[in-house]
Design a protein around this motif. Sequence first.
Motif, PDB file in Angstrom:
ATOM      1  N   LEU A   1       7.872  11.667   1.546  1.00 24.52           N
ATOM      2  CA  LEU A   1       8.573  10.869   2.550  1.00 24.52           C
ATOM      3  C   LEU A   1       9.568   9.923   1.896  1.00 24.52           C
ATOM      4  CD1 LEU A   1       5.508  10.036   4.818  1.00 24.52           C
ATOM      5  CD2 LEU A   1       7.491  11.426   5.494  1.00 24.52           C
ATOM      6  N   TRP A   2       9.187   9.325   0.775  1.00 29.13           N
ATOM      7  CA  TRP A   2      10.083   8.404   0.067  1.00 29.13           C
ATOM      8  C   TRP A   2      11.313   9.145  -0.452  1.00 29.13           C
ATOM      9  CZ3 TRP A   2      11.867   8.153  -4.996  1.00 29.13           C
ATOM     10  CH2 TRP A   2      12.549   6.974  -5.321  1.00 29.13           C
TER      11      TRP A   2
ATOM     12  N   GLN B   1      13.823   2.425   7.023  1.00 32.18           N
ATOM     13  CA  GLN B   1      12.684   2.052   6.201  1.00 32.18           C
ATOM     14  C   GLN B   1      11.460   1.719   7.041  1.00 32.18           C
ATOM     15  OE1 GLN B   1      13.549  -0.615   2.951  1.00 32.18           O
ATOM     16  NE2 GLN B   1      15.530   0.343   2.587  1.00 32.18           N
ATOM     17  N   SER B   2      11.657   1.177   8.231  1.00 36.33           N
ATOM     18  CA  SER B   2      10.521   0.939   9.124  1.00 36.33           C
ATOM     19  C   SER B   2       9.833   2.264   9.451  1.00 36.33           C
ATOM     20  CB  SER B   2      10.978   0.257  10.412  1.00 36.33           C
ATOM     21  OG  SER B   2      11.483  -1.039  10.150  1.00 36.33           O
ATOM     22  N   ALA B   3      10.638   3.290   9.669  1.00 35.26           N
ATOM     23  CA  ALA B   3      10.077   4.614   9.939  1.00 35.26           C
ATOM     24  C   ALA B   3       9.327   5.148   8.729  1.00 35.26           C
ATOM     25  CB  ALA B   3      11.190   5.581  10.338  1.00 35.26           C
ATOM     26  N   PHE B   4       9.879   4.911   7.531  1.00 34.37           N
ATOM     27  CA  PHE B   4       9.211   5.373   6.310  1.00 34.37           C
ATOM     28  C   PHE B   4       7.851   4.698   6.150  1.00 34.37           C
ATOM     29  CE2 PHE B   4       8.249   3.852   1.999  1.00 34.37           C
ATOM     30  CZ  PHE B   4       7.818   5.039   1.439  1.00 34.37           C
ATOM     31  N   TYR B   5       7.806   3.377   6.256  1.00 32.20           N
ATOM     32  CA  TYR B   5       6.541   2.673   6.058  1.00 32.20           C
ATOM     33  C   TYR B   5       5.522   3.042   7.136  1.00 32.20           C
ATOM     34  CZ  TYR B   5       8.664  -0.203   2.408  1.00 32.20           C
ATOM     35  OH  TYR B   5       9.265  -0.623   1.256  1.00 32.20           O
ATOM     36  N   ALA B   6       5.977   3.220   8.365  1.00 37.31           N
ATOM     37  CA  ALA B   6       5.065   3.603   9.442  1.00 37.31           C
ATOM     38  C   ALA B   6       4.508   5.003   9.211  1.00 37.31           C
ATOM     39  CB  ALA B   6       5.794   3.532  10.791  1.00 37.31           C
ATOM     40  N   GLU B   7       5.382   5.930   8.837  1.00 44.67           N
ATOM     41  CA  GLU B   7       4.958   7.308   8.614  1.00 44.67           C
ATOM     42  C   GLU B   7       4.030   7.407   7.404  1.00 44.67           C
ATOM     43  OE1 GLU B   7       4.996  11.273  10.035  1.00 44.67           O
ATOM     44  OE2 GLU B   7       5.701   9.371  10.873  1.00 44.67           O
TER      45      GLU B   7
ATOM     46  N   GLY C   1       0.810  -1.213   0.000  1.00 48.46           N
ATOM     47  CA  GLY C   1       0.000   0.000   0.000  1.00 48.46           C
ATOM     48  C   GLY C   1       0.842   1.261   0.000  1.00 48.46           C
ATOM     49  N   ALA C   2       1.921   1.242   0.773  1.00 51.25           N
ATOM     50  CA  ALA C   2       2.791   2.415   0.848  1.00 51.25           C
ATOM     51  C   ALA C   2       3.450   2.702  -0.497  1.00 51.25           C
ATOM     52  CB  ALA C   2       3.849   2.213   1.924  1.00 51.25           C
ATOM     53  N   ILE C   3       4.008   1.672  -1.116  1.00 58.35           N
ATOM     54  CA  ILE C   3       4.689   1.874  -2.395  1.00 58.35           C
ATOM     55  C   ILE C   3       3.684   2.186  -3.502  1.00 58.35           C
ATOM     56  CG2 ILE C   3       6.143   0.787  -4.143  1.00 58.35           C
ATOM     57  CD1 ILE C   3       7.598   1.673  -1.570  1.00 58.35           C
ATOM     58  N   GLY C   4       2.514   1.569  -3.452  1.00 57.41           N
ATOM     59  CA  GLY C   4       1.471   1.909  -4.412  1.00 57.41           C
ATOM     60  C   GLY C   4       1.117   3.380  -4.346  1.00 57.41           C
TER      61      GLY C   4
ATOM     62  N   GLY D   1       2.031   5.080   6.402  1.00 62.81           N
ATOM     63  CA  GLY D   1       0.740   4.552   6.827  1.00 62.81           C
ATOM     64  C   GLY D   1      -0.106   5.602   7.521  1.00 62.81           C
ATOM     65  N   LYS D   2       0.551   6.490   8.271  1.00 67.76           N
ATOM     66  CA  LYS D   2      -0.172   7.551   8.982  1.00 67.76           C
ATOM     67  C   LYS D   2      -0.534   8.711   8.048  1.00 67.76           C
ATOM     68  CE  LYS D   2       2.357   6.651  13.284  1.00 67.76           C
ATOM     69  NZ  LYS D   2       3.382   7.207  14.221  1.00 67.76           N
ATOM     70  N   HIS D   3       0.359   8.986   7.087  1.00 67.76           N
ATOM     71  CA  HIS D   3       0.163  10.133   6.199  1.00 67.76           C
ATOM     72  C   HIS D   3       0.338   9.705   4.741  1.00 67.76           C
ATOM     73  CE1 HIS D   3       0.271  12.759   9.719  1.00 67.76           C
ATOM     74  NE2 HIS D   3       1.372  12.127  10.104  1.00 67.76           N
TER      75      HIS D   3
END
Length: 450
Positions: free
Chosen positions: A293-294, A276-282, A43-46, A284-286
């Motif tokens: 962010l990427w 990357q954990s921080a990127f995917y978590a952030e 979902g994040a990368i999409g 998900g929130k935004h």
Amino acid sequence: MRLTILGGGGFRVPLVYHALLGDRGAGRITEVVLYDTDRTRLGAIGAVLRQQAASTEHPLPPPVVTETTDLDEALRGADFIFSAIRVGGLEGRTIDERVALDLDVLGQETVGAGGIAYGLRTLPVAVRIAQRIAAVAPEAWTINFTNPAGMVTEAMIPILGDRVIGICDSPSGLGRRAALALGVDPSTAFYDYAGLNHLGWLRGLRSGGVDRLPDLLQSDDALSSFEEGRLFSPDWLRSIGSIPNEYLHYYYFARETLAAVQAVRQTRGTFLLEQQSAFYAETGKHPEEALELWQKTRAERESTYGVESREVADAGERDERDMEAGGYEQVALSLMRAIAHNERASLILNVRNRGVLHHLDDDAVVEIPCTVDANGALPVAVSQLTDHQAGLVCSVKAVERSTIEAATTSSRSAALKALAYHPLIDSVTVARSLLDTYVESLPDLAYLRA
């Protein structure tokens, strides 16, 4: 045309999509299917890809993006399959690195002990994927970027034949930087490059029918203008008469690099896992900020790449030219266009040797210049390896094949041979300790416990 990306939730996937957005040619990719086992990452990368499309001006509709966790659904109807999976995730990479470092062995993810552990974890999955491709999409071309790239490609070839081709951005990046240092147009040069994935040398750079590499090797200023020249030092490069792939720094300066890695607070894998954990978590929130962010995360990632080797060589920070776009995603795009449209191209790829390098058999996967067209990739003649180069290449090829044997036959003794044979592991006793600890620490290696 339809492109399926295996590992579609991976952080570097937007680089591939960016390259597709820039392709204006007829018969371009119009549909991208992202496959991953992790829906959150998908979902994040999409979201990043859709925001890339929305922020890019283009006269043609951007490739439509869909996501799935069903492998067969992802493969069905694919013209090209791009494989960039990471079995065990970055959590597995941190274990690969830490186990090795605790035994005073380099733990880089594709070189030495870490690379073998990564291969043992990845190869069984890669073989199963190849079997599904053969069953569901037998006419598709598979482009393998899954590391260790040469080893994984060689394991998939018995199932997919020459319709699987391995790629890496390191050789083309080295060639481009060397050409620019000489003032040569990189697109017009021929690179006499050969070896294995992450273990090769640039032995010639021909432009206008003349080998310009001797000129480059004689110029301290030209060598110091790009990454590899600074990493290895002009004197050493002149001594060996070639320019090594950056990963050979782990071999030529093994003690210094090990000390540098052991001295830092966290390994590269730990850094990337946290980042990357921080990127995917952030994200998900935004999700509305996914692209921003990427981009921020990627800039930090690229600027810190290979930092330990640069510290050993006192090479300073990475030059902006060394971080320019045009990496593996451009190699993949060029490869796809050459095959799909019979547009002849010259690319450095991971393919079967077919007798080109005399020290290796025909079926050994090597990294070498190829001519690509609708029939696939055919290696071209290059100068033969020196004794030094051949010795190292043959030694590491034995490691690769023992790793493949272990993964395909569940042989613990073959896994031990792979570790013990590696030039950066100096003791069978240490190899046994590495294997025991890896099997205990990595659930994906349960098949080696017997």
